[in-house]
Design an enzyme around this catalytic site. Structure first.
Site, mmCIF file in Angstrom:
data_model
loop_
_atom_site.group_PDB
_atom_site.id
_atom_site.type_symbol
_atom_site.label_atom_id
_atom_site.label_comp_id
_atom_site.label_asym_id
_atom_site.label_seq_id
_atom_site.Cartn_x
_atom_site.Cartn_y
_atom_site.Cartn_z
ATOM 1 N N ASP A 50 37.296 40.549 69.482
ATOM 2 C CA ASP A 50 38.233 41.369 69.278
ATOM 3 C C ASP A 50 38.686 41.597 68.071
ATOM 4 O O ASP A 50 39.268 40.691 67.438
ATOM 5 C CB ASP A 50 39.422 40.935 70.355
ATOM 6 C CG ASP A 50 40.390 41.838 70.481
ATOM 7 O OD1 ASP A 50 40.535 43.024 69.532
ATOM 8 O OD2 ASP A 50 41.263 41.856 71.530
ATOM 9 N N GLU A 123 35.492 34.539 36.560
ATOM 10 C CA GLU A 123 36.285 33.607 36.175
ATOM 11 C C GLU A 123 37.758 33.438 37.023
ATOM 12 O O GLU A 123 38.722 33.913 36.419
ATOM 13 C CB GLU A 123 36.709 33.439 34.748
ATOM 14 C CG GLU A 123 35.359 33.788 33.717
ATOM 15 C CD GLU A 123 35.661 34.150 32.313
ATOM 16 O OE1 GLU A 123 36.706 33.610 31.643
ATOM 17 O OE2 GLU A 123 35.127 34.802 31.700
ATOM 18 N N GLU A 125 41.009 32.086 38.174
ATOM 19 C CA GLU A 125 41.939 31.194 37.719
ATOM 20 C C GLU A 125 43.004 30.908 39.063
ATOM 21 O O GLU A 125 43.293 31.607 39.869
ATOM 22 C CB GLU A 125 42.765 31.711 36.718
ATOM 23 C CG GLU A 125 41.937 32.072 35.557
ATOM 24 C CD GLU A 125 42.553 32.617 34.180
ATOM 25 O OE1 GLU A 125 42.307 32.765 33.079
ATOM 26 O OE2 GLU A 125 43.625 33.482 34.666
ATOM 27 N N GLU A 178 43.786 25.837 31.911
ATOM 28 C CA GLU A 178 44.101 26.972 31.530
ATOM 29 C C GLU A 178 45.458 27.036 30.837
ATOM 30 O O GLU A 178 46.056 26.028 30.500
ATOM 31 C CB GLU A 178 44.257 28.065 32.809
ATOM 32 C CG GLU A 178 42.982 29.014 32.605
ATOM 33 C CD GLU A 178 42.779 29.898 31.560
ATOM 34 O OE1 GLU A 178 43.626 30.204 30.573
ATOM 35 O OE2 GLU A 178 41.714 30.211 31.477
ATOM 36 N N GLU A 185 40.617 26.680 35.560
ATOM 37 C CA GLU A 185 39.767 27.572 35.814
ATOM 38 C C GLU A 185 38.189 26.754 35.887
ATOM 39 O O GLU A 185 38.220 25.705 35.224
ATOM 40 C CB GLU A 185 39.471 28.320 34.709
ATOM 41 C CG GLU A 185 38.387 29.465 34.635
ATOM 42 C CD GLU A 185 38.486 30.381 33.523
ATOM 43 O OE1 GLU A 185 37.390 30.475 33.054
ATOM 44 O OE2 GLU A 185 39.369 31.265 33.317
ATOM 45 N N HIS A 234 38.367 37.591 35.585
ATOM 46 C CA HIS A 234 37.529 38.295 34.801
ATOM 47 C C HIS A 234 36.271 38.592 35.237
ATOM 48 O O HIS A 234 35.499 37.604 35.987
ATOM 49 C CB HIS A 234 37.320 38.048 33.318
ATOM 50 C CG HIS A 234 38.830 37.764 32.604
ATOM 51 N ND1 HIS A 234 38.879 36.934 31.339
ATOM 52 C CD2 HIS A 234 39.844 38.000 32.764
ATOM 53 C CE1 HIS A 234 40.151 36.924 31.121
ATOM 54 N NE2 HIS A 234 40.674 37.523 31.935
ATOM 55 N N ARG A 302 39.703 40.302 22.818
ATOM 56 C CA ARG A 302 40.310 39.558 24.000
ATOM 57 C C ARG A 302 41.674 40.558 24.454
ATOM 58 O O ARG A 302 42.299 40.073 25.425
ATOM 59 C CB ARG A 302 40.621 38.458 24.018
ATOM 60 C CG ARG A 302 39.309 37.510 23.854
ATOM 61 C CD ARG A 302 39.543 35.877 23.760
ATOM 62 N NE ARG A 302 38.398 35.167 23.914
ATOM 63 C CZ ARG A 302 37.401 35.018 24.780
ATOM 64 N NH1 ARG A 302 37.859 35.256 26.080
ATOM 65 N NH2 ARG A 302 36.264 34.303 24.634
ATOM 66 N N GLU A 319 32.570 42.524 29.967
ATOM 67 C CA GLU A 319 33.571 41.816 30.655
ATOM 68 C C GLU A 319 34.745 42.614 30.741
ATOM 69 O O GLU A 319 35.513 43.257 30.025
ATOM 70 C CB GLU A 319 33.860 40.471 29.638
ATOM 71 C CG GLU A 319 34.964 39.600 30.279
ATOM 72 C CD GLU A 319 35.669 38.605 29.532
ATOM 73 O OE1 GLU A 319 36.412 37.852 29.725
ATOM 74 O OE2 GLU A 319 35.109 38.631 28.257
ATOM 75 N N ARG A 321 38.402 42.843 32.306
ATOM 76 C CA ARG A 321 39.428 41.787 32.401
ATOM 77 C C ARG A 321 40.589 41.991 33.114
ATOM 78 O O ARG A 321 41.438 40.984 33.175
ATOM 79 C CB ARG A 321 39.563 41.662 30.689
ATOM 80 C CG ARG A 321 38.604 41.004 29.670
ATOM 81 C CD ARG A 321 39.114 41.079 28.363
ATOM 82 N NE ARG A 321 40.290 40.216 28.117
ATOM 83 C CZ ARG A 321 40.106 38.722 28.024
ATOM 84 N NH1 ARG A 321 38.971 38.203 28.173
ATOM 85 N NH2 ARG A 321 41.121 38.452 27.891
#
Length: 440
Positions: A50, A123, A125, A178, A185, A234, A302, A319, A321
């Site tokens: 259900d 990645e 965290e 981190e 991480e 990321h 970054r 990447e 981010r």
């Protein structure tokens, strides 16, 4: 400590029960347990259930659904005496439109028709907390980025998680502390898009189970603490065709990779509703805590929304981010991949290239570079989603369910703010958010 070790090291005999797992619209695992003897039935015929009260499903209209197990996802949990398996949901003999795993599966099939396989690494965290019977959260350590020994009080916990990861078909690669105190991480090996989405659900379960055995709470909540870094997730993406990484060009990235970046940048504001789908997500997306808010891209930069990491050989990838671990991984992967593919189809040139720290640029400099800003609230992101046909079409009929569910979430938060006389634009983390998102 003996109780902890007995819990973690307990090695059961053959599983007695099978956990059938799917996720709701929020990406939260749901499911049921059946005796292990029903495994073959779960694979061939399916198990009915259900679904009327599952968030994001269709309510009373979905009281009769069928779960069919995917045997390639079968794993055994050594300390519980159970096995776990993912699957797909059916209604009236047809694939159920609101099944997030099915939505990503459909995108994967579409890419396969183009001869393309998407590989994704993530990645995610998380924070580890001691919870003191209230929302006053005590951090178990005072460490920072890459701190070791004395400052990283969770080193044994991370090693225990990594020890059991292969049991869950996860290959651990790097374990580290981190930036935030109590924040960690553990990176695991990339895989095809559907497998990585499954792996995120497995990883969250494993981290929480091990943390609990040590008397701690693990949270993947985007911003559990005001004034501290948030939890990101990321995404590293590459596309392969005929055994070749098509993101790799003769010198640098290929045209396909650049157009894929262009597609994501073009749809980034709408994508935020899927990759950052909670009220709390936008407490993380503020300048000053490494989370990207400016829609831009660059090599090794970054501070941009999309970064091109240094690579050798077939390691070419991008990447992305801004996503956070509150995202439903199936919906997030599906939406990001189709945004990128839209860029390839239309040869969308990436804009807002920058190699400087975007946060240090003035407003006029950002405007000159064509740098836009991600939505500042869930409400703003949902409005962007309503205007973006590519991302909407990726969700298919589930788009309506998503908009209704998330709009209700935003409105509930507004009622809480009004009732408690809290500033509507507050970036502080409220008790409402902790109660709703802490167990993400």
């Amino acid at each position: 400590m003996n109780e902890i070790k007995s819990f973690i090291r307990y090695d059961s005999n053959k599983p007695k029960f099978l956990q059938l797992i799917f996720v709701d619209i929020n990406g939260a695992p749901k499911g049921m347990e059946v005796p292990i003897e029903r495994y073959e039935e779960a694979v061939t015929e399916g198990i009915s259930f259900d679904g009327a009260s599952i968030p994001g499903f269709q309510g009373l209209e979905d009281s009769d659904l069928l779960f069919k197990a995917d045997p390639t996802t079968y794993v055994e949990v050594p300390w519980e005496g159970i096995a776990k398996v993912f699957g797909y949901i059916y209604k009236d003999g047809k694939p159920y439109y609101a099944d997030p795993r099915r939505i990503l599966g459909s995108v994967v099939e579409e890419l396969e028709k183009m001869g393309i396989t998407a590989y994704i690494g993530v990645e995610p965290e998380f924070y580890l907390f001691e919870k003191n019977g209230s929302w006053e959260l005590k951090l178990p350590d005072g460490g920072g980025y890459f701190d070791l020994i004395n400052l990283d009080k969770a080193r044994e916990i991370k090693r225990t998680i990594a020890y059991y990861m292969p049991t869950f078909k996860l290959i651990p690669e790097v374990l580290h502390h981190e930036v935030g105190p109590g924040q960690h991480e553990i990176n695991f090996r990339f895989a095809d898009a559907l497998t990585t989405a499954d792996n995120i659900v497995r990883f969250k379960y494993l981290v929480k189970a091990v943390a609990e055995s040590y008397g701690l709470y693990a949270t993947f909540m985007p911003k559990p603490l005001f004034g501290k870094p948030g939890n990101g997730m990321h995404m590293h993406i590459s596309l392969w065709q005929d055994g070749r990484n098509i993101f790799k060009g003769e010198e640098g990235l290929s045209d396909e990779a650049l157009h894929f970046i262009g597609g994501i940048l073009k749809h980034a504001r709408a994508l935020a509703a899927i990759t950052n789908p909670t009220v709390n997500s936008y407490k993380r997306l503020v300048p000053g805590y490494e989370a990207p808010v400016y829609i831009s891209w660059g090599y090794k930069n970054r501070s941009t929304l999309i970064r091109v990491p240094a690579y050798a050989g077939n390691g070419a990838r991008i990447e992305y981010r801004c996503p956070d671990p509150s995202a439903n991984p199936y919906l997030a992967f599906a939406a990001v991949l189709m945004a990128g593919i839209d860029g390839i189809k239309h040869k969308t040139e990436p804009f807002a290239y920058v190699e400087e720290n975007v946060y240090e640029l003035g407003e006029k400099e950002r405007d000159a570079l064509g740098i836009e800003v991600l939505p500042k609230t869930l409400e703003e992101a949902l409005e962007e989603l309503k205007r973006d046909r590519v991302v909407k079409d990726t969700l298919g009929e589930a788009y309506r369910n998503f908009i209704e569910h998330k709009t209700e979430e935003w409105e509930e938060y507004q009622r809480y703010l009004e009732k408690n006389k809290i500033e509507r634009k507050t970036i502080k983390v409220t008790e409402w958010e902790l109660e709703r998102y802490f167990y993400i």
